[in-house]
Design an enzyme around this catalytic site. Structure first.
Site, PDB file in Angstrom:
ATOM      1  N   HIS A   1       4.941 -36.642 -10.094  1.00 13.56           N
ATOM      2  CA  HIS A   1       5.012 -35.209  -9.772  1.00 13.56           C
ATOM      3  C   HIS A   1       4.680 -34.343 -10.970  1.00 13.56           C
ATOM      4  O   HIS A   1       4.631 -34.826 -12.083  1.00 13.56           O
ATOM      5  CB  HIS A   1       6.413 -34.863  -9.254  1.00 13.56           C
ATOM      6  CG  HIS A   1       6.731 -35.488  -7.927  1.00 13.56           C
ATOM      7  ND1 HIS A   1       7.794 -36.336  -7.734  1.00 13.56           N
ATOM      8  CD2 HIS A   1       6.077 -35.419  -6.740  1.00 13.56           C
ATOM      9  CE1 HIS A   1       7.812 -36.742  -6.468  1.00 13.56           C
ATOM     10  NE2 HIS A   1       6.773 -36.204  -5.857  1.00 13.56           N
TER      11      HIS A   1
ATOM     12  N   PHE B   1       4.926 -45.123   0.704  1.00 11.44           N
ATOM     13  CA  PHE B   1       4.659 -45.676   2.038  1.00 11.44           C
ATOM     14  C   PHE B   1       4.012 -44.652   2.964  1.00 11.44           C
ATOM     15  O   PHE B   1       4.146 -43.445   2.781  1.00 11.44           O
ATOM     16  CB  PHE B   1       5.927 -46.250   2.672  1.00 11.44           C
ATOM     17  CG  PHE B   1       7.045 -45.265   2.896  1.00 11.44           C
ATOM     18  CD1 PHE B   1       6.931 -44.196   3.784  1.00 11.44           C
ATOM     19  CD2 PHE B   1       8.264 -45.425   2.244  1.00 11.44           C
ATOM     20  CE1 PHE B   1       7.976 -43.319   4.012  1.00 11.44           C
ATOM     21  CE2 PHE B   1       9.320 -44.553   2.456  1.00 11.44           C
ATOM     22  CZ  PHE B   1       9.173 -43.498   3.336  1.00 11.44           C
TER      23      PHE B   1
ATOM     24  N   LYS C   1      -9.712 -34.763 -14.561  1.00  9.37           N
ATOM     25  CA  LYS C   1      -9.827 -33.311 -14.415  1.00  9.37           C
ATOM     26  C   LYS C   1      -8.481 -32.778 -13.954  1.00  9.37           C
ATOM     27  O   LYS C   1      -7.943 -33.219 -12.941  1.00  9.37           O
ATOM     28  CB  LYS C   1     -10.916 -32.980 -13.390  1.00  9.37           C
ATOM     29  CG  LYS C   1     -11.360 -31.520 -13.398  1.00  9.37           C
ATOM     30  CD  LYS C   1     -12.134 -31.170 -14.667  1.00  9.37           C
ATOM     31  CE  LYS C   1     -12.760 -29.796 -14.585  1.00  9.37           C
ATOM     32  NZ  LYS C   1     -13.876 -29.736 -13.621  1.00  9.37           N
ATOM     33  N   HIS C   2      -7.918 -31.869 -14.717  1.00  7.77           N
ATOM     34  CA  HIS C   2      -6.616 -31.294 -14.402  1.00  7.77           C
ATOM     35  C   HIS C   2      -5.557 -32.374 -14.203  1.00  7.77           C
ATOM     36  O   HIS C   2      -4.786 -32.356 -13.237  1.00  7.77           O
ATOM     37  CB  HIS C   2      -6.690 -30.379 -13.190  1.00  7.77           C
ATOM     38  CG  HIS C   2      -7.626 -29.217 -13.375  1.00  7.77           C
ATOM     39  ND1 HIS C   2      -7.558 -28.358 -14.449  1.00  7.77           N
ATOM     40  CD2 HIS C   2      -8.690 -28.797 -12.638  1.00  7.77           C
ATOM     41  CE1 HIS C   2      -8.513 -27.445 -14.350  1.00  7.77           C
ATOM     42  NE2 HIS C   2      -9.214 -27.706 -13.270  1.00  7.77           N
TER      43      HIS C   2
ATOM     44  N   ASN D   1       1.001 -36.419  -3.260  1.00  8.40           N
ATOM     45  CA  ASN D   1       0.739 -37.686  -2.583  1.00  8.40           C
ATOM     46  C   ASN D   1      -0.635 -38.219  -2.997  1.00  8.40           C
ATOM     47  O   ASN D   1      -1.608 -37.480  -2.985  1.00  8.40           O
ATOM     48  CB  ASN D   1       0.765 -37.493  -1.064  1.00  8.40           C
ATOM     49  CG  ASN D   1       2.165 -37.295  -0.533  1.00  8.40           C
ATOM     50  OD1 ASN D   1       3.067 -38.011  -0.872  1.00  8.40           O
ATOM     51  ND2 ASN D   1       2.324 -36.287   0.348  1.00  8.40           N
TER      52      ASN D   1
END
Length: 528
Positions: free
Chosen positions: A528, A477, A279-280, A422
Site C-alpha cells: 500500500h 486472492f 514509473k511512480h 490491487n
C-alpha cells in the site's frame, strides 16, 4: 549567558582521525590546551603537538580495557559547570576542576561494526559510553561549551575562533549542540535497533535516526520541503550509489529509483540479465533476457508509453549497447551495479539523465524495517522478503501448469511483490506484458492490465496482444471469479494467487471451466 565564549581548553577523543591534526594545530595556535586519550593523543603527539592525557587530569588511569577513562567528575564537572554561577565556580575551585570549553568526539564505529557482520560480543564492545556522556554534557551546557561530533564542523569552528580572537558565538554553539543531540539519538537508535533484533517480540520503544545526505529542492510537490537522510546500513542502493552525471536527484527520483533497484535485486546476476522500468513507484515493465539489451527491450515493450520519463534498474553491468538503446527515449535515472566505459560515454551526451552505480545488488532476503508515519504515531514492519519456490505451490485445478507456465508464474509472483495493490501482472516468456496497479477493485486491475496490453499490441502492429498465452499473478486472492474470467478472456492460460477466499471453490471451478491451470501460494503480497 554570553554571546561570545572563550575556548581555552579542549578535550579530543575520536575514532575517525580525519582532519584531527589540522584541528589540533589550529587550536594549539590559538593557545588552547589539548586534553586527549589513547590513539587520539598519540596522533596529536606524532604531529608535534603538546597534549595532556585525561588520566593526568583525573588522577586515575584508564581501566577495564579502556571502558573507564572519561567517566569522572573532573571531566564532567569541567563540561557542565556554569561559568557565571558563583556556586559552580566555587565547586570547581574546591575540587580543582578546570573548565573544558570544547569537546571533539566521534563515537566508536558501532554502525560499521554491525554492517561488517561482527559477532555479538564484538558489537557490544563497540557501543560507546564515555563519548555520548561527554557529548550530552557539553551540549547541555552549550551556553559556554562547544561540542563537535562531525568532522564537517571542524572548519566552521576554526573560522569562528580566528574571527573572534579565540571565542565562538552562541548561535554556533547552539547549532553544534543540536547536531550533537541528533548524533547521540541516531547512535542510540542504531544500538536499540540492533538489540531489538536480538530479542523476541516488538520492543516497547522504537526510534529512528539518520544522517542528512541531501537537502532536496522540494518533496513530492513544489510546495513541500524535503530532505534525504541515510541510516548508515550501507545496503547497496540509491543511498550508497555513486552518481556519475546529471543534476541532483529529486524526492520522487529517489523514491522511484529505490523501488526499481529493490525489484531488480530480486533477480540474481547469475540467473541472467534482468531489467525493471518504474514509473511512480510501480513497474511498467520487467523482463529477463539473453543479454542486457534484450532484457531492457522486452521490459520496454510491456508499456512503451509509461516508460517515457521513467527509472530503469539493471541487475548486471550496463554496457554500451544497452545504453544506446535506453538513449532512444527520455529516462530520468538508470541504476545498475556498474557501467562500462562505453555506457558512461554514451550517457555523457544525455545531460538530464542520471546514472547511478551501486557496486552490487541489495540482498532481498534481509528483512529491514519499514516505517510509515500516521497521525499520532508510526506503523513499523519488516520489509516484505517473502519468497516461494516450486515446492511451496499447491495446484488446485484439474490441469497443472506446464514447465514454461510454472517458470512464468514464479516470475510474475516475484514482480507482484513490488506492485501497488490491487496488483495484477500478466507475464509471458519471462517478461511482463501487462501490469494493473493500485486499483480499488481487483477486477479493474485485471481489465486495465489487459487493456494496456491491447494498446501496446496495436501500437507495435502485432496481430494480437501479448497476453495471449500469458500467465497471471494476483498479489492477493480473487474474491470473486470475475477477475479470473477477465484474465482468461485476455488470453491467460495459468494463474498464481494466495488463495484463502471464502469463494475459492467458485474461483477454482471457473478456472477448470476455462481450462486454466491455477496454483495457490498461501502467501500474500499487499503493498500500500
Amino acid at each position: 549567558m554570553p554571546d561570545l565564549a572563550p575556548v581555552k581548553r579542549a578535550l579530543l577523543s575520536v575514532s575517525d582521525k580525519t582532519g584531527l591534526v589540522d584541528l589540533g594545530k589550529a587550536l594549539s595556535g590559538q593557545g588552547v590546551e589539548l586534553l586527549s586519550t589513547g590513539g587520539t593523543a598519540k596522533a596529536l603527539r606524532d604531529a608535534g603537538l603538546e597534549v595532556k592525557d585525561v588520566s593526568e587530569v583525573t588522577g586515575f588511569p584508564e581501566m577495564m580495557d579502556g571502558r573507564v577513562k572519561t567517566l569522572h567528575p573532573v571531566v564532567h564537572g569541567g563540561l557542565l559547570a556554569l561559568r557565571d554561577d558563583a556556586g559552580h565556580v566555587a565547586s570547581m575551585n574546591e575540587h580543582n576542576i578546570g573548565g573544558i570549553d570544547l569537546v571533539v568526539v566521534n563515537l566508536y564505529p558501532f554502525e560499521e561494526t554491525v554492517a561488517k557482520g561482527a559477532d555479538y560480543d564484538t558489537v557490544i564492545e563497540n557501543i560507546d559510553i564515555g563519548g555520548p556522556a561527554m557529548i550530552r554534557s557539553a551540549a547541555k551546557n552549550h551556553g559556554f561549551v562547544n561540542v563537535i561530533v562531525d568532522t564537517e564542523d571542524y572548519a566552521t569552528v576554526i573560522e569562528e575562533l580566528n574571527a573572534y580572537q579565540g571565542h565562538t558565538t552562541y548561535k554556533l554553539r547552539q547549532r553544534l549542540a543540536q547536531t550533537a543531540y541528533a548524533r547521540t539519538a541516531a547512535y542510540d537508535t542504531a544500538v536499540s535497533t540492533w538489540m531489538a533484533a536480538q530479542v523476541d517480540g516488538a520492543p516497547r520503544r522504537r526510534t529512528f535516526g539518520g544522517t542528512l545526505a541531501q537537502t532536496l529542492r522540494y518533496g513530492e510537490n513544489p510546495h513541500q520541503q524535503a530532505a534525504f537522510y541515510t541510516d548508515g546500513s550501507n545496503r547497496p542502493g540509491v543511498a550508497t550509489a555513486q552518481q556519475h552525471q546529471g543534476k541532483e536527484l529529486s524526492y520522487n527520483n529517489i523514491n522511484d529509483t529505490d523501488a526499481a533497484f529493490e525489484l531488480v535485486s530480486e533477480f540474481a546476476p547469475s540467473d541472467g540479465p534482468a531489467c525493471a522500468i518504474i514509473k511512480h513507484a510501480n513497474p511498467c515493465g520487467v523482463a529477463t533476457g539473453k543479454t542486457m539489451v534484450d532484457a531492457y527491450t522486452r521490459a520496454f515493450d510491456c508499456d512503451r508509453t509509461s516508460a517515457f520519463g521513467g527509472i530503469i534498474a539493471l541487475n548486471q553491468t550496463l554496457d554500451g549497447e544497452t545504453a544506446e538503446a535506453i538513449s532512444g527515449i527520455f529516462t530520468e535515472v538508470v541504476i545498475a551495479p556498474g557501467a562500462d566505459a562505453d555506457a558512461i560515454e554514451i550517457f555523457g551526451k544525455k545531460k538530464n539523465l542520471r546514472l547511478l552505480t551501486t557496486d552490487g545488488l541489495a540482498d532481498p532476503a534481509i528483512a529491514q524495517l519499514t516505517a510509515r508515519q500516521v497521525s499520532g504515531g508510526w506503523l513499523v514492519q519488516d520489509k516484505d522478503v517473502g519468497r516461494i519456490s516450486r515446492d511451496d505451490l499447491k495446484v488446485v485445478t484439474k490441469r497443472a501448469p506446464s514447465e514454461q507456465e510454472l517458470s512464468d508464474l514464479l516470475f510474475a509472483w516475484t514482480v507482484a511483490k513490488h506492485v501497488k495493490s490491487n496488483a495484477i501482472i500478466y507475464v509471458k516468456d519471462g517478461a511482463t506484458v501487462g501490469v494493473g496497479a493500485g486499483q480499488m477493485s481487483r477486477v479493474d486491475s485485471t481489465r486495465i492490465a489487459a487493456r494496456k496490453a491491447q494498446d501496446m499490441a496495436e501500437a507495435m502492429g502485432l496481430p494480437a496482444p501479448l497476453t495471449q498465452g500469458s500467465v497471471v499473478a494476483s498479489d492477493a486472492f480473487f474474491p470473486f471469479a470475475d477477475g479470473l474470467v477477465t484474465a482468461a478472456e485476455a488470453g491467460a492460460t495459468a494463474l498464481i494467487q494466495p488463495g484463502g477466499s471464502m469463494r475459492d471453490e467458485e474461483v477454482i471451478a471457473a478456472a477448470d471451466a476455462a481450462g486454466l491451470a491455477m496454483v495457490f501460494t498461501n502467501m500474500r503480497h499487499f503493498r500500500h
